[in-house]
Scaffold this motif. Structure first.
Motif, PDB file in Angstrom:
ATOM      1  N   GLY A  97       0.800  -1.216   0.000  1.00 24.86           N
ATOM      2  CA  GLY A  97       0.000   0.000   0.000  1.00 24.86           C
ATOM      3  C   GLY A  97       0.830   1.261   0.000  1.00 24.86           C
ATOM      4  N   PRO A  98       0.155   2.420  -0.097  1.00 24.24           N
ATOM      5  CA  PRO A  98       0.856   3.700  -0.160  1.00 24.24           C
ATOM      6  C   PRO A  98       1.475   4.088   1.176  1.00 24.24           C
ATOM      7  N   GLN A  99       2.591   4.825   1.095  1.00 27.35           N
ATOM      8  CA  GLN A  99       3.251   5.311   2.306  1.00 27.35           C
ATOM      9  C   GLN A  99       2.494   6.513   2.879  1.00 27.35           C
ATOM     10  N   PRO A 100       2.567   6.761   4.202  1.00 26.97           N
ATOM     11  CA  PRO A 100       3.270   5.967   5.220  1.00 26.97           C
ATOM     12  C   PRO A 100       2.466   4.726   5.593  1.00 26.97           C
TER      13      PRO A 100
ATOM     14  N   VAL B 268      -1.490   8.978  17.406  1.00 26.57           N
ATOM     15  CA  VAL B 268      -1.220   8.079  16.286  1.00 26.57           C
ATOM     16  C   VAL B 268       0.108   8.472  15.650  1.00 26.57           C
ATOM     17  N   MET B 269       0.960   7.497  15.398  1.00 34.82           N
ATOM     18  CA  MET B 269       2.202   7.699  14.650  1.00 34.82           C
ATOM     19  C   MET B 269       2.085   7.017  13.298  1.00 34.82           C
ATOM     20  N   LYS B 270       2.485   7.711  12.257  1.00 34.47           N
ATOM     21  CA  LYS B 270       2.551   7.136  10.914  1.00 34.47           C
ATOM     22  C   LYS B 270       4.019   7.101  10.489  1.00 34.47           C
ATOM     23  N   MET B 271       4.462   5.974   9.907  1.00 32.78           N
ATOM     24  CA  MET B 271       5.864   5.790   9.558  1.00 32.78           C
ATOM     25  C   MET B 271       6.004   5.192   8.166  1.00 32.78           C
ATOM     26  N   ASN B 272       6.972   5.709   7.403  1.00 30.87           N
ATOM     27  CA  ASN B 272       7.320   5.080   6.142  1.00 30.87           C
ATOM     28  C   ASN B 272       8.019   3.753   6.433  1.00 30.87           C
ATOM     29  N   VAL B 273       7.591   2.714   5.734  1.00 25.34           N
ATOM     30  CA  VAL B 273       8.168   1.378   5.928  1.00 25.34           C
ATOM     31  C   VAL B 273       8.568   0.813   4.579  1.00 25.34           C
TER      32      VAL B 273
ATOM     33  N   VAL C 270       4.728  -1.556  14.969  1.00 24.51           N
ATOM     34  CA  VAL C 270       4.602  -0.842  13.698  1.00 24.51           C
ATOM     35  C   VAL C 270       3.692  -1.711  12.842  1.00 24.51           C
ATOM     36  N   GLU C 271       2.391  -1.441  12.949  1.00 28.31           N
ATOM     37  CA  GLU C 271       1.375  -2.233  12.266  1.00 28.31           C
ATOM     38  C   GLU C 271       1.372  -1.872  10.786  1.00 28.31           C
ATOM     39  N   MET C 272       1.207  -2.885   9.925  1.00 26.26           N
ATOM     40  CA  MET C 272       1.219  -2.584   8.496  1.00 26.26           C
ATOM     41  C   MET C 272       0.404  -3.603   7.709  1.00 26.26           C
TER      42      MET C 272
END
Length: 320
Positions: free
Chosen positions: A102-105, A135-140, A224-226
């Motif tokens: 999916g799209p980042q983050p 809420v934290m959003k992170m590029n993975v 870090v849920e994804m």
């Protein structure tokens, strides 16, 4: 898996469990849902999983209490029916790869009211107010996880929730137990084979809740849920009863126990490790007990779920 499995390690047909094929994701583990796939031992499944929030926390400004519909969390792919699986058998799941989707983050972590390892909860009642929602959003990517402008964490993906159906119950996918499910143990990672007791006809394999990385204990309640694309191979070992999930990788064998209090999860894990050493490696019970006192290792999966999970392990070099 290669010596005891029905498929003898050979790869069978590849099945694509896309979001379209899956359709409705499940929030319980049980034998009552209609299987989305029927596979043979040795077959490969490539599954498109959602994150634990099913994508509802799509920005750092999102409010968990407004967006999340408890208890409809931790959506699961499946169930997958394994041909020939019956009670007393073992389902073996070899994890080939876990890729962010999916799209980042693409990574999400959150502080959720009355949930986490250092807060009052509904079962551990406290008078203090809940922590603020955040809420934290992170590029993975496979190259790393951008935690902030200063820190990039290594990409260490694993399947947070993986297991089979209990025999008769339908149980929330948030709870781990002897059928596996929400164990949140980082060793359930590419290169590992995870073994589960077959409790219902067909096994009914479920999976979801992938994590890009997680510390021991999953302290705030969310890693870090994804969303991910997961490739696994599923085999069947006939009439080889086990009581709790087991795991092996290149270096260790590990047994997994889930319970509250935490020490009971550790006791289950170590007892099952002794049983495995006796069953497959010829150890005497009391020799194994002495030995694990000196050389055993514990991995704390989570201390936040309805039951806590602990893995007990020993290096393979000591067993052969």
């Amino acid at each position: 898996m290669a010596t005891k499995g029905v498929a003898q390690g050979k790869e069978g047909k590849t099945h694509h469990l896309t979001t379209e094929v899956q359709g409705t994701y499940h929030y319980t583990y049980g034998p009552f849902a209609k299987p989305v796939l029927h596979i043979k031992p040795g077959d490969i499944v490539i599954a498109e999983t959602h994150d634990a929030f099913e994508g509802q926390l799509d920005s750092a400004e999102a409010s968990p209490s407004e967006r999340l519909n408890v208890p409809f969390l931790n959506p699961q792919n499946g169930p997958i029916h394994v041909e020939g699986a019956e009670k007393g058998d073992v389902i073996a799941v070899r994890i080939h790869s876990i890729l962010p989707r999916g799209p980042q983050p693409v990574g999400t972590s959150a502080l959720i009211p009355e949930f986490g390892g250092l807060v009052g909860t509904t079962t551990t009642a406290m008078l203090n107010d809940p922590l603020p929602e955040k809420v934290m959003k992170m590029n993975v990517t496979e190259q790393g996880i951008q935690f902030n402008d200063r820190i990039t964490l290594p990409y260490e993906p694993f399947i947070g929730t993986l297991g089979v159906s209990p025999e008769i119950e339908a149980v929330s996918s948030l709870q781990p137990d002897y059928w596996g499910a929400n164990m949140d143990v980082p060793d359930v990672a590419p290169g590992a084979i995870v073994y589960f007791p077959v409790l219902a006809e067909g096994g009914y394999v479920y999976l979801g809740d992938c994590h890009a990385t997680q510390g021991d204990g999953e302290l705030c309640g969310t890693a870090v849920e994804m969303p991910a694309t997961v490739t696994i191979q599923i085999d069947l070992i006939k009439q080889n009863p086990i009581a709790w999930p087991r795991l092996e990788n290149e270096n260790v064998i590990m047994t997994l126990g889930s319970a509250r209090p935490l020490e009971d999860a550790a006791r289950i894990a170590y007892r099952e490790l002794i049983h495995w050493m006796m069953q497959d490696y010829g150890w005497d019970k009391y020799e194994a007990y002495f030995f694990l006192t000196q050389a055993g290792r514990l991995r704390v999966g989570n201390v936040v779920d309805p039951k806590y999970t602990v893995g007990a392990s020993v290096l393979k070099t000591y067993l052969t």
